[in-house]
Enzyme design. Structure first.
Site, PDB file in Angstrom:
ATOM      1  N   TYR A  53      -5.171   3.953   0.978  1.00  0.00           N
ATOM      2  CA  TYR A  53      -6.228   3.081   0.444  1.00  0.00           C
ATOM      3  C   TYR A  53      -5.877   2.572  -0.964  1.00  0.00           C
ATOM      4  O   TYR A  53      -6.723   2.555  -1.852  1.00  0.00           O
ATOM      5  CB  TYR A  53      -7.581   3.802   0.435  1.00  0.00           C
ATOM      6  CG  TYR A  53      -7.908   4.504   1.724  1.00  0.00           C
ATOM      7  CD1 TYR A  53      -8.273   3.779   2.858  1.00  0.00           C
ATOM      8  CD2 TYR A  53      -7.819   5.888   1.835  1.00  0.00           C
ATOM      9  CE1 TYR A  53      -8.557   4.415   4.057  1.00  0.00           C
ATOM     10  CE2 TYR A  53      -8.095   6.534   3.031  1.00  0.00           C
ATOM     11  CZ  TYR A  53      -8.468   5.794   4.148  1.00  0.00           C
ATOM     12  OH  TYR A  53      -8.736   6.432   5.333  1.00  0.00           O
ATOM     13  N   HIS A  54      -4.638   2.122  -1.134  1.00  0.00           N
ATOM     14  CA  HIS A  54      -4.183   1.597  -2.418  1.00  0.00           C
ATOM     15  C   HIS A  54      -3.642   0.172  -2.262  1.00  0.00           C
ATOM     16  O   HIS A  54      -2.472  -0.093  -2.546  1.00  0.00           O
ATOM     17  CB  HIS A  54      -3.063   2.473  -3.003  1.00  0.00           C
ATOM     18  CG  HIS A  54      -3.465   3.857  -3.360  1.00  0.00           C
ATOM     19  ND1 HIS A  54      -2.546   4.868  -3.600  1.00  0.00           N
ATOM     20  CD2 HIS A  54      -4.691   4.424  -3.526  1.00  0.00           C
ATOM     21  CE1 HIS A  54      -3.188   5.979  -3.902  1.00  0.00           C
ATOM     22  NE2 HIS A  54      -4.494   5.733  -3.858  1.00  0.00           N
ATOM     23  N   PRO A  55      -4.443  -0.786  -1.825  1.00  0.00           N
ATOM     24  CA  PRO A  55      -3.918  -2.144  -1.640  1.00  0.00           C
ATOM     25  C   PRO A  55      -3.566  -2.798  -2.968  1.00  0.00           C
ATOM     26  O   PRO A  55      -4.252  -2.617  -3.972  1.00  0.00           O
ATOM     27  CB  PRO A  55      -5.069  -2.874  -0.947  1.00  0.00           C
ATOM     28  CG  PRO A  55      -6.301  -2.145  -1.400  1.00  0.00           C
ATOM     29  CD  PRO A  55      -5.880  -0.704  -1.511  1.00  0.00           C
ATOM     30  N   ASP A  99       0.880  -1.166   0.000  1.00  0.00           N
ATOM     31  CA  ASP A  99       0.000   0.000   0.000  1.00  0.00           C
ATOM     32  C   ASP A  99       0.916   1.214   0.000  1.00  0.00           C
ATOM     33  O   ASP A  99       2.114   1.103   0.289  1.00  0.00           O
ATOM     34  CB  ASP A  99      -0.900  -0.021   1.240  1.00  0.00           C
ATOM     35  CG  ASP A  99      -2.001   1.037   1.211  1.00  0.00           C
ATOM     36  OD1 ASP A  99      -2.118   1.758   0.207  1.00  0.00           O
ATOM     37  OD2 ASP A  99      -2.740   1.139   2.205  1.00  0.00           O
ATOM     38  N   HIS A 100       0.371   2.358  -0.344  1.00  0.00           N
ATOM     39  CA  HIS A 100       1.133   3.602  -0.285  1.00  0.00           C
ATOM     40  C   HIS A 100       0.858   4.282   1.059  1.00  0.00           C
ATOM     41  O   HIS A 100      -0.218   4.852   1.242  1.00  0.00           O
ATOM     42  CB  HIS A 100       0.699   4.554  -1.397  1.00  0.00           C
ATOM     43  CG  HIS A 100       1.082   4.113  -2.765  1.00  0.00           C
ATOM     44  ND1 HIS A 100       0.202   4.120  -3.829  1.00  0.00           N
ATOM     45  CD2 HIS A 100       2.254   3.662  -3.269  1.00  0.00           C
ATOM     46  CE1 HIS A 100       0.821   3.696  -4.915  1.00  0.00           C
ATOM     47  NE2 HIS A 100       2.059   3.399  -4.601  1.00  0.00           N
TER      48      HIS A 100
END
Length: 603
Positions: A535-537, A334-335
């Site tokens: 919120y970048h899985p 994730d970021h």
């Protein structure tokens, strides 16, 4: 009034207002018969699943069924400026997942964790995200190909980015070769910005960085975001790819259908799925393939529930192992971003709730589909830079400027949504509450930390264990330290100080007051306490050659050890892309659909 009541009241008000602005959202769906048999079953109607379904249905001889766990998108999800209001009420149209308590970060968040919502509605997370359209860097894809994933180099994937795109931004001689026109997904330049938007670009120039189209030849510089918006309305993947094609008799989508298991025959060929529809357990069968496009959290969850994954983990939960595939659920990326690097500005320079939902804004939106409601709430600009030695064309940090302060709403909505402990809000943000301001959030584009998705139990209704393992690698903290200093440099430019009147929030953060303010050790403490998810899985069904022990899918996205089953979504990324993941997920859907067409003789 408790937080739940505040959230419910806000959601009701926003929903009512949205219906007045655009009318009731609608998305026609179908009801399929029990034990239906089709050629292809697509699990999920999100960023990747929608293009897969649309492209496969181009063959009139193939029957395509999309199963979506959620229902139709609400009206407020179509109005770009209203999305932040709806986030606390994700329970109506999202998975209200939470991360596990973190060991190395998030110490100023409730339970050292955070809300990790994923879209559970037609369109998936593309119907509830902030609509940023960032493709990432050419090196992201060349690096995938260098691992042995043939056909994923930048030159190849660029064709798929262009294929899906209907670009309405500013075309120049420099960027025309990088954009598509006439594709299903409309991409526009953001229609509205506060005075901070232009100031951010000018601050970049003051620091020596150009303003440019970061989806074209170079990603390195500052930009005003391109967004998945058409005529002032959100364009989710389902709105773009599925809805216009529902006239095709061979394409059906059934909502409220939570898939719980992939069905296999004795030869380990995927033959269908089991799902729950309106409290009934039902089955659907696939003559050719099952495609999992449920996202980087739920695609690995489904594989695990179906007996495909690490044997030790499955047997501990009483799940019979069909294929011992150790990589399922691993390689989670994730970021991470830092919240709380904030400045205050005079009234009128940034975003306010009053202007967003005031009469003038509503009239402008109704009559022109422009103004504050036509753009993602508070999102003003991005920047990609390289802060450490290495390839100067490949960024190690992204910066997002948001024209809102954590306390602009007096702590009612933003802080609880982000997940700060109440005492942190009271100590660090409350002294500035009610004031306009902005936040510059450093985001690691290529984090070294890795997490996992595992099952809590063998009950499909149980949410999975989501462990991002943020900042477990010490290099991530040290790079963030450079990122904090660069964010401070942006906010300290002449443009920001003199034109915008920016005043930095220099209160020592909760938990770090024992350290010398502004020292490297202070900022390291700040980072571990204030960093959280963007919120970048991605990465949990890794695409890699069979020789890689963590490989879950081949370069053609076929799940190893079985047949008739593919994963097509962000979970296949071996390395996360250096930017928001929605646009790459759409590209993955386009690319995966072509693999299927080729393998079944329809080119």
């Amino acid at each position: 009034m408790g937080q739940a009541a505040i959230n419910a009241a806000m959601a009701a008000l926003v929903g009512f207002t949205a219906k007045l602005l655009i009318g009731q959202a609608n998305f026609p769906t179908d009801i399929v018969e029990d034990d239906v048999s089709v050629d292809f079953i697509i699990v999920g109607s999100g960023s990747a699943g929608s293009p897969v379904a649309a492209r496969l249905s181009e063959n009139p001889a193939w029957e395509v069924l999309v199963l979506e766990a959620g229902g139709a998108p609400p009206a407020e999800s179509r109005v770009p400026g209203m999305m932040l209001y709806s986030m606390p009420d994700y329970g109506r149209y999202g998975y209200n997942y939470r991360t596990t308590p973190q060991k190395y970060s998030q110490f100023n968040y409730v339970n050292n964790a955070n809300l990790f919502p994923r879209g559970k509605l037609i369109g998936g997370s593309s119907a509830v995200n902030f609509m940023m359209y960032n493709r990432g860097n050419r090196y992201d894809y060349d690096r995938w190909a260098a691992l042995g994933n043939n056909g994923w180099d930048y030159k190849t994937v660029l064709k798929y980015f262009k294929k899906s795109e209907n670009y309405r931004g500013r075309i120049t001689p420099e960027n025309t070769a990088y954009h598509g026109v006439g594709g299903p997904m409309t991409v526009e330049s953001k229609r509205y910005g506060t005075p901070l938007a232009k100031a951010y670009l000018d601050a970049g120039r003051e620091l020596g960085y150009p303003s440019l189209d970061t989806n074209a030849a170079s990603q390195m510089g500052f930009n005003t975001p391109d967004v998945t918006v058409k005529d002032g309305l959100r364009q989710s993947a389902a709105e773009s790819f599925i809805k216009p094609n529902l006239h095709r008799r061979n394409l059906r989508i059934q909502s409220d259908s939570q898939v719980t298991k992939v069905l296999f025959d004795r030869n380990l060929r995927a033959i269908g799925v089991e799902y729950k529809h309106r409290n009934r357990v039902r089955r659907a069968y696939a003559r050719k393939e099952v495609v999992l496009s449920a996202g980087a959290v739920d695609s690995p969850k489904l594989l695990l529930l179906s007996g495909v994954g690490p044997r030790q983990h499955l047997e501990a939960l009483g799940i019979r192992t069909l294929v011992d595939l150790p990589g399922v659920g691993q390689n989670f990326q994730d970021h991470p971003s830092i919240f709380g690097i904030c400045w205050n500005v005079p009234k009128g320079m940034a975003t306010s709730f009053q202007r967003l939902l005031g009469p003038a804004s509503k009239i402008e939106y109704i009559t022109k589909r422009s103004g504050p409601l036509s753009a993602p709430f508070g999102m003003e600009g991005n920047a990609w830079v390289r802060l450490r030695e290495g390839d100067p064309t490949f960024p190690d940090m992204q910066f997002l400027i948001a024209s809102l302060s954590i306390g602009v709403d007096f702590g009612l909505l933003i802080s609880p949504t982000v997940g700060f402990k109440r005492e942190v809000y009271n100590d660090y943000f409350k002294p500035y509450q009610g004031q306009e301001g902005f936040n510059i959030g450093p985001m690691l584009t290529v984090p070294k930390s890795r997490g996992s998705i595992t099952l809590r139990s063998n009950d499909p209704a149980d949410p999975p264990l989501i462990d991002p393992n943020f900042l477990s690698h010490p290099d991530d903290v040290e790079l963030f330290l450079e990122g904090v200093k660069f964010a401070l440099a942006i906010g300290n430019t002449t443009v920001m100080r003199e034109r915008i009147g920016a005043r930095f929030n220099d209160r020592p953060v909760t938990g770090c007051k024992h350290l010398s303010y502004g020292s490297d050790d202070y900022w390291r403490c700040f980072i571990r306490r204030m960093a959280s998810t963007t919120y970048h899985p991605a990465g949990t069904c890794k695409m890699a050659p069979e020789s890689d022990p963590g490989s879950v899918v081949s370069s053609r996205l076929l799940v190893r050890g079985v047949s008739g089953l593919r994963v097509i979504d962000a979970s296949i990324m071996p390395f996360i892309t250096s930017g928001n993941t929605n646009a790459p997920s759409i590209m993955i859907g386009e690319r995966g659909a072509d693999f299927i067409k080729e393998d079944h003789g329809f080119i």
